[in-house]
Design a protein around this motif. Sequence first.
Motif, mmCIF file in Angstrom:
data_model
loop_
_atom_site.group_PDB
_atom_site.id
_atom_site.type_symbol
_atom_site.label_atom_id
_atom_site.label_comp_id
_atom_site.label_asym_id
_atom_site.label_seq_id
_atom_site.Cartn_x
_atom_site.Cartn_y
_atom_site.Cartn_z
ATOM 1 N N SER A 79 43.578 36.265 44.124
ATOM 2 C CA SER A 79 42.215 36.431 44.653
ATOM 3 C C SER A 79 41.208 36.595 43.526
ATOM 4 O O SER A 79 40.119 35.992 43.555
ATOM 5 C CB SER A 79 42.162 37.644 45.586
ATOM 6 N N ARG A 129 37.978 34.131 42.317
ATOM 7 C CA ARG A 129 36.635 34.686 42.101
ATOM 8 C C ARG A 129 36.164 34.425 40.682
ATOM 9 O O ARG A 129 34.990 34.131 40.445
ATOM 10 C CB ARG A 129 36.651 36.185 42.401
ATOM 11 N N GLN A 156 34.369 31.236 40.116
ATOM 12 C CA GLN A 156 32.967 31.228 40.540
ATOM 13 C C GLN A 156 32.040 31.693 39.423
ATOM 14 O O GLN A 156 30.959 31.144 39.219
ATOM 15 C CB GLN A 156 32.786 32.125 41.767
#
Length: 206
Positions: free
Chosen positions: A31, A35, A38
């Motif tokens: 996860s 992220r 991004q």
Amino acid sequence: MATTPHQIPELISIGGPLFRNPNISHEDFSSAWHRHAQLVAPWFLTFGVVEYTQIHLPSPNSPNGPVGNPEVSNESAAHRLLRQADGVAFVRCRLLPTAEGRTGVFGNGGAHPYFAQVIAVDERRFLHEESGATAVTRERPAYEVPALGAEAWRDVALAMGGVEYVKIREGRDAIEGSWWDEWERVEREAGIVTKSDEGEGLTKKA
């Protein structure tokens, strides 16, 4: 070597295995890595990256974790290592000019304030200290990483059940929710003028 207006800078490939911070789970690593894509996308696109792919490996501790069946010695070491790893990063980029008058991976990107304020801080949250762009080199490393090209690492990871996620494709942002607002805030506070400010523009979305 400097390029003329008629020359296309050569692309090179970099990458290799990543290991999670031992204080987080494999699932939390996955996860956090999504992220991280991004927030790293604006920096990557500014400093020469044309392809960024994450290969998420099965959990090293799961029954479906990567199992190798190598045929050559160097790949044997790669298989053994990837059974401990959490992912493999693959990047294709152009060499850019540096402050020293040479060319290098990411050019002067390491001196940009976004690298220290955003990227480096995030890496240390989810990566093992010997992984990532801010990795610490130890005399006796926790992981003995064999010398293998980025393409070879990618191929081995995929053969061992890795799942591929393309984050930057053909020099374009392929991610939902990239941190362009944060990138612009850091640049604005640092008084930095980039190509995007001058109207040449980076492609923020594929």
